[in-house]
Design a protein around this motif. Structure first.
Motif, PDB file in Angstrom:
ATOM      1  N   TYR A 113      63.721  19.721  43.795  1.00 21.82           N
ATOM      2  CA  TYR A 113      64.195  19.776  45.179  1.00 21.82           C
ATOM      3  C   TYR A 113      63.017  19.584  46.150  1.00 21.82           C
ATOM      4  O   TYR A 113      63.096  18.790  47.098  1.00 21.82           O
ATOM      5  N   LYS A 114      61.929  20.325  45.916  1.00 22.56           N
ATOM      6  CA  LYS A 114      60.759  20.181  46.781  1.00 22.56           C
ATOM      7  C   LYS A 114      60.204  18.759  46.724  1.00 22.56           C
ATOM      8  O   LYS A 114      59.788  18.190  47.737  1.00 22.56           O
ATOM      9  N   TYR A 157      61.886  15.960  46.026  1.00 20.79           N
ATOM     10  CA  TYR A 157      62.770  14.997  46.671  1.00 20.79           C
ATOM     11  C   TYR A 157      62.747  15.148  48.190  1.00 20.79           C
ATOM     12  O   TYR A 157      62.889  14.161  48.913  1.00 20.79           O
ATOM     13  N   VAL A 158      62.563  16.362  48.667  1.00 23.50           N
ATOM     14  CA  VAL A 158      62.419  16.561  50.113  1.00 23.50           C
ATOM     15  C   VAL A 158      61.160  15.855  50.597  1.00 23.50           C
ATOM     16  O   VAL A 158      61.158  15.185  51.640  1.00 23.50           O
ATOM     17  N   SER A 184      61.744  12.215  50.673  1.00 22.75           N
ATOM     18  CA  SER A 184      62.587  11.860  51.820  1.00 22.75           C
ATOM     19  C   SER A 184      61.741  11.712  53.070  1.00 22.75           C
ATOM     20  O   SER A 184      61.926  10.776  53.868  1.00 22.75           O
ATOM     21  N   GLN A 242      70.924  13.553  42.264  1.00 16.68           N
ATOM     22  CA  GLN A 242      70.234  14.653  42.943  1.00 16.68           C
ATOM     23  C   GLN A 242      69.410  14.144  44.126  1.00 16.68           C
ATOM     24  O   GLN A 242      69.504  14.664  45.245  1.00 16.68           O
ATOM     25  N   GLN A 243      68.620  13.136  43.882  1.00 21.85           N
ATOM     26  CA  GLN A 243      67.719  12.643  44.924  1.00 21.85           C
ATOM     27  C   GLN A 243      68.497  12.019  46.078  1.00 21.85           C
ATOM     28  O   GLN A 243      68.148  12.217  47.252  1.00 21.85           O
ATOM     29  N   ILE A 288      70.040  14.843  48.168  1.00 25.33           N
ATOM     30  CA  ILE A 288      69.014  15.583  48.911  1.00 25.33           C
ATOM     31  C   ILE A 288      68.476  14.738  50.068  1.00 25.33           C
ATOM     32  O   ILE A 288      68.264  15.249  51.180  1.00 25.33           O
ATOM     33  N   SER A 325      70.881  14.849  52.800  1.00 22.04           N
ATOM     34  CA  SER A 325      70.839  16.135  53.508  1.00 22.04           C
ATOM     35  C   SER A 325      69.650  16.230  54.458  1.00 22.04           C
ATOM     36  O   SER A 325      69.654  17.032  55.391  1.00 22.04           O
ATOM     37  N   GLN A 326      68.625  15.381  54.231  1.00 17.86           N
ATOM     38  CA  GLN A 326      67.445  15.363  55.090  1.00 17.86           C
ATOM     39  C   GLN A 326      67.540  14.306  56.190  1.00 17.86           C
ATOM     40  O   GLN A 326      66.574  14.046  56.901  1.00 17.86           O
TER      41      GLN A 326
END
Length: 608
Positions: A401-402, A404-405, A408, A578-579, A582, A585-586
């Motif tokens: 998660y970190k 992919y953020v 982004s 997943q990516q 995410i 979402s960003q």
């Protein structure tokens, strides 16, 4: 020639070199050579009656050579006792009381319905013979003729068929006051129990030493010689695992007392075993825990014979007394569950490590355990691999998660990066300085995206090891054309996946690199889709090489086990989903297909 054309040629050349190097490091398994009557050899054990034992206390007899015969002829030369269990078939030879004819009824040579059962042990006199011999070595002045040897003809006492509920007893009277008995039992799987007994009716004390031998004439015809897999001598000695390739055994120091044979002896005080391991099968001699013995690995060049011995200390048998010793012989498939149970129930030290878990054993063992449990639950090893992928991705999701953020944010900075490139031109030092300043200002860590990839590398190699070495993947079907997850995808783009009337290239040829199947193609596509979510490198050459990498890996992994390719496709697909979610979402809306055909667009003409 413009810079883009040069970069394209460079990327193509580098990709081809990577494919060749990978094919050299990870070649496809070599198919077994034909065995049986068509193969000739000069090496086999004669087993003539009265074969003398080697002199001294605690030694074992030397196995000699004779002309090779067919398997059927060898089986017909001696009287035999049938072995009949749900999992094993074969026979024992009364000549020497050898365990020398063993078929594994649950396993076949190939996935073909008419394929023969796997043969593990083969009698002496046959090419590549492989068998177990037991006996006593004379000590304390006892003549060699007083003890049974590899060529002694035994008689049957009682049952004449060996089953899991009916052991058999062999008996031999030397005519000099010593009566020898050998009881052989077998459990429901692959563990034999051999109890050797000597009754002293001579009127004087005698000394003699029990031994067990596993002999192998020549190296196995299906030896893979692949560095990722150990084949050869294996054993455990008071907590230490020993692995010797056949070449290692041949190069050991010679011992004049053993007829000049290459030899290694290890004195075991408390717990150990020794034998031979193949890719999926094994034969090992196992004394009871607490029994001191000498473990021997031996090679005799004159007969091209590899040998592992368990030599127990000599015992003194008083007049009118009886002495006995019991050892075990594992001869069968390296099934994880069965071997684990033997280790627990019989206290066989490090027996599970007879499966080659490799350097990453701290990963391969738990990965296999989870894969095994999922297969038991689901009933399909391919689905179990996909389930394992979901578990690993869930375990790594916090880090992912970190990552992919961060990706982004870097994706959002792409327009700024392009402006930077236009402003600084070809000044790479200035470009690097401005990029670092931009990352710092926007609080972006460009290295954050590398962590999940770095964690995936040992997991990938551990899973590769598990799929390659463990028996549970052998001939395990998935769906459709994938009927063996341990083998490459059998479909081929070169015959349009079976639509054209010719076969795919031989899997051992270099041309097999180009003969990729459906699952490797899905791998390339999934890697390409995943790559489109990542920020593109600013350097044109790097960007072009990165664009080629999915298709390079598609060919590199095309000859790998289909189970591994299925894992990688599932991993890429889950990672992409997943990516993508995410990034959305960003506030980033990836245009996956927008630049698919960008190379067809006309470039604007330069002014002037």
């Amino acid at each position: 020639m413009d810079d883009q054309s040069k970069n394209l040629i460079l990327a193509t050349a580098l990709s081809f070199v990577v494919i060749l190097v990978w094919f050299f490091l990870f070649p496809p398994p070599t198919p077994p050579e034909p065995t049986g009557d068509a193969v000739t050899t000069e090496q086999a054990e004669s087993g003539a009656p009265g074969t003398p034992a080697s002199p001294g206390s605690g030694t074992a007899p030397e196995l000699s050579a004779s002309p090779a015969v067919s398997r059927a002829e060898a089986l017909g030369e001696t009287q035999r006792i049938e072995i009949r269990t749900p999992r094993l078939g074969g026979s024992l030879s009364l000549r020497g009381g050898r365990i020398d004819d063993l078929d594994l009824l649950d396993y076949r040579e190939t996935i073909a319905k008419d394929s023969p059962d796997v043969t593990l042990l083969t009698p002496a006199g046959v090419p590549n013979s492989y068998y177990a011999v037991y006996g006593w070595s004379p000590a304390g002045g006892l003549p060699a003729s007083a003890v049974p040897g590899p060529g002694t003809d035994w008689s049957v006492e009682g049952n004449d068929v060996l089953t899991e509920t009916t052991p058999v007893t062999l008996v031999w009277d030397n005519g000099q006051g010593l009566v020898f008995r050998r009881e052989i039992a077998i459990d429901q799987n692959y563990m034999f129990s051999i109890t050797q007994t000597v009754q002293n009716n001579t009127g004087a004390e005698v000394r003699l030493a029990p031994y067990g031998i596993i002999a192998r004439h020549g190296t196995p015809p299906d030896l893979m010689n692949f560095y990722i897999l150990h084949e050869g001598v294996i054993g455990a000695h008071d907590g230490e695992l020993t692995e010797l390739d056949y070449d290692n055994v041949m190069e050991m120091p010679t011992d004049a007392a053993e007829g000049g044979a290459a030899l290694q002896k290890v004195d075991v005080q408390n717990n150990g075993w020794i034998g031979f391991t193949d890719h999926y099968w094994m034969a090992t001699l196992i004394p009871p825990p607490g029994q001191p013995f000498t473990a021997v690995a031996k090679y005799t060049a004159a007969t091209d014979t590899f040998q592992t011995d368990v030599r127990l200390p000599a015992v003194a048998v008083a007049p009118g007394q009886t002495a006995s010793t019991t050892t075990s012989l594992f001869a069968g498939a390296k099934e994880w569950a069965a071997i684990r149970d033997y280790q627990r129930e019989m206290n066989i030290d490090r027996f599970v490590d007879s499966i080659d878990w490799g350097w990453f054993f701290f990963l391969t063992k738990p990965i296999f355990w989870l894969l095994h449990q999922l297969n038991v639950l689901i009933g399909n090893m391919g689905l179990a691999i996909i389930g394992l992928t979901f578990f690993i991705k869930a375990l790594l999701f916090p880090l992912a998660y970190k990552s992919y953020v961060s990706m982004s944010k870097m994706k959002a900075l792409q327009p700024e990066m392009e402006k930077l490139k236009e402003r600084v031109g070809d000044d790479r030092a200035k470009m690097q300085q401005e990029m670092m300043a931009l990352y710092k200002r926007e609080k972006v860590n460009p290295a954050a995206g590398c962590l999940p990839i770095l964690l995936q590398i040992p997991i990938f190699f551990s899973l590769y090891k598990v799929i390659f070495v463990t028996l549970e993947l052998r001939h395990a079907p998935f769906f459709g054309w994938i009927q063996d997850l341990s083998a490459p995808d059998p479909s081929s783009v070169l015959n349009l996946f079976g639509l054209l009337p010719w076969a795919a290239p031989d899997p051992t040829s270099v041309l097999a690199i180009l003969s990729i199947g459906i699952w490797p193609i899905l791998l390339g596509i999934s890697m390409w889709l995943q790559q489109k979510l990542n920020p593109a490198p600013t350097d044109k050459t790097q960007a072009m090489i990165f664009n080629w990498m999915p298709w390079v890996f598609m060919f590199m992994l095309g000859t790998f086990a289909s189970g591994l390719v299925i894992y990688w496709v599932a991993n890429n697909t889950i990672t992409f989903v997943q990516q993508y979610l995410i990034m959305r979402s960003q506030g980033i809306k990836p245009d996956i297909f927008g630049n698919m055909f960008g190379f067809l667009k006309k470039k604007p003409k330069k002014a002037g």
